[in-house]
Motif scaffolding. Structure first.
Motif, PDB file in Angstrom:
ATOM      1  N   GLY A  65      17.088  34.702  67.913  1.00  0.00           N
ATOM      2  CA  GLY A  65      17.926  35.153  69.017  1.00  0.00           C
ATOM      3  C   GLY A  65      19.409  35.185  68.693  1.00  0.00           C
ATOM      4  N   THR A  66      20.150  35.668  69.668  1.00  0.00           N
ATOM      5  CA  THR A  66      21.593  35.709  69.572  1.00  0.00           C
ATOM      6  C   THR A  66      22.185  34.350  69.921  1.00  0.00           C
ATOM      7  OG1 THR A  66      23.562  36.901  70.336  1.00  0.00           O
ATOM      8  CG2 THR A  66      21.844  36.499  71.951  1.00  0.00           C
ATOM      9  N   SER A  67      23.514  34.254  69.910  1.00  0.00           N
ATOM     10  CA  SER A  67      24.168  32.964  70.120  1.00  0.00           C
ATOM     11  C   SER A  67      23.908  32.390  71.503  1.00  0.00           C
ATOM     12  CB  SER A  67      25.674  33.102  69.890  1.00  0.00           C
ATOM     13  OG  SER A  67      26.235  34.063  70.771  1.00  0.00           O
ATOM     14  N   MET A  68      23.625  33.234  72.497  1.00  0.00           N
ATOM     15  CA  MET A  68      23.340  32.752  73.848  1.00  0.00           C
ATOM     16  C   MET A  68      21.854  32.563  74.112  1.00  0.00           C
ATOM     17  SD  MET A  68      26.191  34.663  76.226  1.00  0.00           S
ATOM     18  CE  MET A  68      25.927  36.325  75.581  1.00  0.00           C
ATOM     19  N   GLY A  69      21.012  32.924  73.149  1.00  0.00           N
ATOM     20  CA  GLY A  69      19.577  32.759  73.300  1.00  0.00           C
ATOM     21  C   GLY A  69      18.998  33.715  74.324  1.00  0.00           C
ATOM     22  N   ARG A 129      11.056  35.464  73.899  1.00  0.00           N
ATOM     23  CA  ARG A 129      11.671  34.131  73.887  1.00  0.00           C
ATOM     24  C   ARG A 129      12.307  33.930  72.530  1.00  0.00           C
ATOM     25  NH1 ARG A 129      14.553  30.321  74.605  1.00  0.00           N
ATOM     26  NH2 ARG A 129      13.880  28.166  74.929  1.00  0.00           N
ATOM     27  N   ARG A 130      13.643  33.881  72.492  1.00  0.00           N
ATOM     28  CA  ARG A 130      14.364  33.836  71.213  1.00  0.00           C
ATOM     29  C   ARG A 130      15.355  32.682  71.209  1.00  0.00           C
ATOM     30  NH1 ARG A 130      15.305  40.020  72.341  1.00  0.00           N
ATOM     31  NH2 ARG A 130      13.334  40.868  71.542  1.00  0.00           N
ATOM     32  N   THR A 131      15.092  31.683  70.378  1.00  0.00           N
ATOM     33  CA  THR A 131      16.047  30.599  70.192  1.00  0.00           C
ATOM     34  C   THR A 131      17.062  31.010  69.130  1.00  0.00           C
ATOM     35  OG1 THR A 131      14.534  29.531  68.635  1.00  0.00           O
ATOM     36  CG2 THR A 131      14.423  28.834  70.939  1.00  0.00           C
ATOM     37  N   ARG A 132      18.071  30.185  68.940  1.00  0.00           N
ATOM     38  CA  ARG A 132      19.165  30.541  68.034  1.00  0.00           C
ATOM     39  C   ARG A 132      18.666  30.681  66.587  1.00  0.00           C
ATOM     40  NH1 ARG A 132      22.637  28.629  72.240  1.00  0.00           N
ATOM     41  NH2 ARG A 132      21.120  26.974  72.585  1.00  0.00           N
ATOM     42  N   ASP A 173      26.269  28.466  66.852  1.00  0.00           N
ATOM     43  CA  ASP A 173      24.825  28.727  66.896  1.00  0.00           C
ATOM     44  C   ASP A 173      24.159  28.598  65.539  1.00  0.00           C
ATOM     45  OD1 ASP A 173      26.443  31.055  66.434  1.00  0.00           O
ATOM     46  OD2 ASP A 173      24.700  32.344  66.697  1.00  0.00           O
ATOM     47  N   HIS A 174      24.934  28.245  64.513  1.00  0.00           N
ATOM     48  CA  HIS A 174      24.360  28.091  63.172  1.00  0.00           C
ATOM     49  C   HIS A 174      24.518  26.687  62.598  1.00  0.00           C
ATOM     50  CE1 HIS A 174      23.541  32.430  62.615  1.00  0.00           C
ATOM     51  NE2 HIS A 174      24.490  32.509  63.524  1.00  0.00           N
ATOM     52  N   ILE A 175      25.406  25.868  63.181  1.00  0.00           N
ATOM     53  CA  ILE A 175      25.647  24.536  62.591  1.00  0.00           C
ATOM     54  C   ILE A 175      25.377  23.366  63.524  1.00  0.00           C
ATOM     55  CG2 ILE A 175      27.401  25.511  61.044  1.00  0.00           C
ATOM     56  CD1 ILE A 175      29.509  23.961  62.768  1.00  0.00           C
ATOM     57  N   LEU A 176      25.323  23.567  64.832  1.00  0.00           N
ATOM     58  CA  LEU A 176      25.377  22.426  65.740  1.00  0.00           C
ATOM     59  C   LEU A 176      24.129  21.543  65.720  1.00  0.00           C
ATOM     60  CD1 LEU A 176      27.334  23.544  68.922  1.00  0.00           C
ATOM     61  CD2 LEU A 176      28.114  22.255  66.928  1.00  0.00           C
TER      62      LEU A 176
END
Length: 266
Positions: free
Chosen positions: A7-11, A33-36, A79-82
């Motif tokens: 998914g995108t940064s907002m899911g 359904r798309r998670t980050r 959305d890539h490190i947290l």
């Protein structure tokens, strides 16, 4: 290869959104359904991740991830490190610090955001046992781990230059709006090409569907999969419009490929 998130940064579903795709994404088993975005690679008993987003904990439970041997980061956005801190219990099992590979801006961000992990004095006692390895910024530079080469493929993400990766016969280019000529030359002869396709309409920081199709037609991989997709793309409706050999990824999708073709050939 397993898509932990597509998914995108907002899911998807996007918080507060009443659209049809977000409504469908709330149904168990929906491919909307798309998670980050994140990727897991497994070979010869090793597990390597590309990115650890804020959904990593749930993704790891869903896919029964019980070990991680290394992580490669594409860039420093949230959305890539947290999810890096969720590596803690997995890193405790390793006899040596878990290696994290990142370019300089991403390494700086990890050290800043997770300062309690990387400081040498008054370090939090149960911090993740990790160690950052800064990537050679040269396009095409290679990091070799567990018998496989991870080649740095620079891509354009809006006003930034970030890192994509080629590993064997596959390449992963999330969060890109363009591919510079020197990187196109590194993407020949692919089995699988994974690239950003945020939505139907153009976007200043991400490739859109028509542009990503054009990249696939230019590079001619055997298979292509789109990722980092927003709620503007319904999985089934969009998939039906794509040229042969191009597909939408979805959370949990698994693919097989050759991660070390040069060794196989020899």
């Amino acid at each position: 290869m397993t898509f932990l998130g597509s998914g995108t940064s907002m899911g998807v579903p996007t918080l507060g959104c009443p659209c049809a795709v977000c409504a469908d994404a709330r149904i168990p088993g929906s491919r909307n359904r798309r998670t980050r975005p994140s990727l897991r690679l497994e070979w010869e008993g090793h597990t390597v991740l590309i990115d650890t987003g804020p959904d990593f904990h749930a993704q790891a439970i869903r896919e029964n991830i019980s070990r991680v041997d290394a992580v490669f980061y594409t860039h420093h956005h949230a959305d890539h490190i947290l999810g890096m801190d969720d590596l803690r219990p997995l890193s405790f099992r390793n006899t040596t610090p878990l290696p994290l590979y990142a370019d300089d801006p991403t390494a700086d961000a990890l050290e800043r955001v997770f300062g309690y992990t990387f400081r040498t004095e008054n370090r939090y006692p149960t911090s993740a046992r990790v160690q950052i390895h800064r990537l050679d910024p040269t396009p095409g530079s290679t990091t070799r781990i567990f018998g496989a080469n991870f080649q740095r493929i620079p891509v354009i993400h809006g006003r930034e230059r970030i890192t994509g990766y080629r590993f064997g016969s596959a390449a992963y280019l999330t969060d890109m709006s363009d591919i510079p000529p020197e990187s196109l030359a590194l993407l020949q002869g692919l089995d699988i090409l994974i690239l950003d396709a945020l939505r139907p309409a153009p976007h200043p920081s991400h490739s859109h569907v028509a542009k990503s199709i054009a990249f696939v037609e230019q590079l001619k991989p055997k298979r292509a999969y789109f990722t980092h997709m927003g709620h503007e793309l319904d999985h089934n409706a969009t998939e039906a419009t794509l040229p042969q050999g191009i597909h939408l990824a979805y959370d949990g999708l698994q693919l097989t490929f050759d991660i070390a073709p040069e060794e196989t050939a020899s």
